[in-house]
Design a protein around this motif. Structure first.
Motif, PDB file in Angstrom:
ATOM      1  N   UNK A   1      50.829  34.705  43.941  1.00  0.00           N
ATOM      2  CA  UNK A   1      50.699  35.131  45.340  1.00  0.00           C
ATOM      3  C   UNK A   1      49.573  36.151  45.465  1.00  0.00           C
ATOM      4  N   UNK A   2      49.535  37.111  44.560  1.00  0.00           N
ATOM      5  CA  UNK A   2      48.507  38.145  44.604  1.00  0.00           C
ATOM      6  C   UNK A   2      47.113  37.548  44.430  1.00  0.00           C
ATOM      7  N   UNK A   3      46.959  36.592  43.523  1.00  0.00           N
ATOM      8  CA  UNK A   3      45.657  35.959  43.318  1.00  0.00           C
ATOM      9  C   UNK A   3      45.146  35.342  44.620  1.00  0.00           C
ATOM     10  N   UNK A   4      46.041  34.686  45.351  1.00  0.00           N
ATOM     11  CA  UNK A   4      45.647  34.067  46.611  1.00  0.00           C
ATOM     12  C   UNK A   4      45.134  35.114  47.596  1.00  0.00           C
ATOM     13  N   UNK A   5      45.810  36.247  47.665  1.00  0.00           N
ATOM     14  CA  UNK A   5      45.386  37.303  48.585  1.00  0.00           C
ATOM     15  C   UNK A   5      44.080  37.945  48.131  1.00  0.00           C
ATOM     16  N   UNK A   6      43.916  38.147  46.841  1.00  0.00           N
ATOM     17  CA  UNK A   6      42.678  38.745  46.326  1.00  0.00           C
ATOM     18  C   UNK A   6      41.480  37.856  46.625  1.00  0.00           C
ATOM     19  N   UNK A   7      41.655  36.552  46.505  1.00  0.00           N
ATOM     20  CA  UNK A   7      40.539  35.642  46.751  1.00  0.00           C
ATOM     21  C   UNK A   7      40.024  35.720  48.182  1.00  0.00           C
ATOM     22  N   UNK A   8      40.850  36.225  49.105  1.00  0.00           N
ATOM     23  CA  UNK A   8      40.394  36.381  50.497  1.00  0.00           C
ATOM     24  C   UNK A   8      39.441  37.569  50.636  1.00  0.00           C
ATOM     25  N   UNK A   9      39.672  38.635  49.880  1.00  0.00           N
ATOM     26  CA  UNK A   9      38.833  39.844  49.977  1.00  0.00           C
ATOM     27  C   UNK A   9      38.793  40.523  48.611  1.00  0.00           C
ATOM     28  N   UNK A  10      38.121  39.913  47.639  1.00  0.00           N
ATOM     29  CA  UNK A  10      38.155  40.431  46.259  1.00  0.00           C
ATOM     30  C   UNK A  10      37.620  41.849  46.111  1.00  0.00           C
ATOM     31  N   UNK A  11      36.724  42.265  46.972  1.00  0.00           N
ATOM     32  CA  UNK A  11      36.146  43.608  46.851  1.00  0.00           C
ATOM     33  C   UNK A  11      37.149  44.691  47.230  1.00  0.00           C
ATOM     34  N   UNK A  12      38.265  44.321  47.848  1.00  0.00           N
ATOM     35  CA  UNK A  12      39.227  45.328  48.307  1.00  0.00           C
ATOM     36  C   UNK A  12      40.387  45.555  47.340  1.00  0.00           C
ATOM     37  N   UNK A  13      40.484  44.768  46.283  1.00  0.00           N
ATOM     38  CA  UNK A  13      41.554  45.011  45.314  1.00  0.00           C
ATOM     39  C   UNK A  13      41.159  46.152  44.384  1.00  0.00           C
ATOM     40  N   UNK A  14      42.137  46.825  43.811  1.00  0.00           N
ATOM     41  CA  UNK A  14      41.880  48.058  43.063  1.00  0.00           C
ATOM     42  C   UNK A  14      41.459  47.750  41.626  1.00  0.00           C
ATOM     43  N   UNK A  15      40.228  47.321  41.462  1.00  0.00           N
ATOM     44  CA  UNK A  15      39.733  46.905  40.149  1.00  0.00           C
ATOM     45  C   UNK A  15      39.447  48.077  39.206  1.00  0.00           C
ATOM     46  N   UNK A  16      39.430  49.303  39.705  1.00  0.00           N
ATOM     47  CA  UNK A  16      39.154  50.442  38.835  1.00  0.00           C
ATOM     48  C   UNK A  16      40.379  50.834  38.000  1.00  0.00           C
ATOM     49  N   UNK A  17      41.495  50.148  38.201  1.00  0.00           N
ATOM     50  CA  UNK A  17      42.679  50.348  37.367  1.00  0.00           C
ATOM     51  C   UNK A  17      42.575  49.480  36.116  1.00  0.00           C
ATOM     52  N   UNK A  18      43.033  50.008  34.981  1.00  0.00           N
ATOM     53  CA  UNK A  18      43.001  49.245  33.729  1.00  0.00           C
ATOM     54  C   UNK A  18      44.161  48.245  33.730  1.00  0.00           C
ATOM     55  N   UNK A  19      43.958  47.165  34.450  1.00  0.00           N
ATOM     56  CA  UNK A  19      45.007  46.160  34.613  1.00  0.00           C
ATOM     57  C   UNK A  19      45.395  45.508  33.294  1.00  0.00           C
ATOM     58  N   UNK A  20      44.483  45.452  32.359  1.00  0.00           N
ATOM     59  CA  UNK A  20      44.750  44.801  31.070  1.00  0.00           C
ATOM     60  C   UNK A  20      44.786  45.834  29.944  1.00  0.00           C
TER      61      UNK A  20
END
Length: 301
Positions: free
Chosen positions: A271-290
């Motif tokens: 579900x989250x992937x679908x939402x991110x694909x709509x506005x990828x620049x707005x997801x919090x990529x500065x977090x160490x997700x991995x």
């Protein structure tokens, strides 16, 4: 106490006072001015080497393979614009009036928010840059409890807790026992939480996130099962042309939770992937997700 510790504490207090003063100033300035300034500042900061810039680029390369370096750079720069802008806009979110916040946020709900017979409800958020204003807006309309993660700076943590809950939201630290959260849900008070960050391998499973194994919390499934609660996703996004924000409240997830916490965690990531694909620049990529990796898999940061 040594002189160096005294100086450190003094600088810490001065830094806190400066942050509060700036946020209060941003709270009275026009939203468009604050947003534009934050966006420009974000672009400037992106030009400087930093650990957050490195983390964002690593995440983007992992999640969106096949792009050119120019595309990664453009996406990361736009992300920095949104991230820094969101920090400045906290002034309006933390110190602005309920009326001003309502004017800035357009709400679109696929459920009846006024339903007095609604079942126990978990509002599931995701860490887009404007998640905070969506939670605050909801608390201006209806009672709710909201989970938060303790900050390393005690003064800022206390400030954030107080201002986020100033319209009546009950602020609950993430480490609170599940029994209390289940009790709130059963009492009829919705609970707002997010479970899309890497909080360690305890109570988590590794499931794909954009095809990359990601340490994903299973707490949503357990809480929903214990409280017999529905899980209602919501996303707050930044609207273009400095027009404010949009809070979208989706329909409850069907057949959730299932008999498998792993399957449930994978569904949430999808579900989250679908939402991110709509506005990828707005997801919090500065977090160490991995940050945490499966056994034998090398680190990426």
């Amino acid at each position: 106490m040594s002189d160096s510790r005294k100086r450190g504490r003094l600088l810490g207090r001065l830094g806190y006072v400066l942050i509060v003063v700036l946020l209060r100033v941003f709270a009275v300035l026009p939203y468009t001015l604050v947003a534009r300034f934050g966006s420009a500042l974000g672009a400037m900061l992106y030009a400087l080497p930093s650990s957050r810039k490195h983390i964002a680029l690593v995440n983007l390369r992992l999640c969106f393979p096949g792009k050119s370096e120019r595309e990664y750079d453009d996406l990361a720069r736009n992300h920095f614009r949104h991230v820094v802008r969101s920090y400045l806009e906290r002034g309006i979110q933390w110190f602005g009036s309920a009326q001003r916040i309502r004017k800035l946020v357009h709400i679109e709900s696929r459920i009846d928010l006024e339903d007095r017979n609604a079942p126990p409800t978990i509002f599931l958020g995701f860490h887009f840059v404007s998640i905070e204003v969506g939670c605050i807006l909801y608390s201006t309309r209806l009672p709710a409890a909201s989970l938060y993660t303790r900050m390393s700076n005690a003064r800022l943590c206390s400030l954030a807790k107080r201002q986020r809950g100033r319209f009546g939201a009950e602020m609950i630290e993430r480490s609170t026992s599940a029994r209390k959260i289940v009790g709130l849900l059963r009492s009829g008070k919705p609970v707002m939480l997010a479970a899309d960050m890497d909080h360690g391998i305890h109570n988590s499973v590794f499931v794909p996130f954009f095809g990359v194994p990601a340490c994903t919390l299973t707490s949503v499934s357990r809480l929903a099962r214990l409280a017999h609660a529905r899980v209602v996703p919501f996303v707050t996004e930044v609207l273009p042309d400095y027009r404010g924000y949009k809070l979208t409240i989706f329909e409850p997830l069907s057949d959730f939770p299932s008999e498998s916490e792993t399957i449930d965690a994978r569904r949430l990531n999808e579900f989250l992937e679908t939402q991110i694909n709509r506005c990828p620049e707005q997801y919090y990529w500065v977090h160490r997700r991995f940050k945490n990796r499966p056994p034998g898999v090398p680190g990426v940061y």
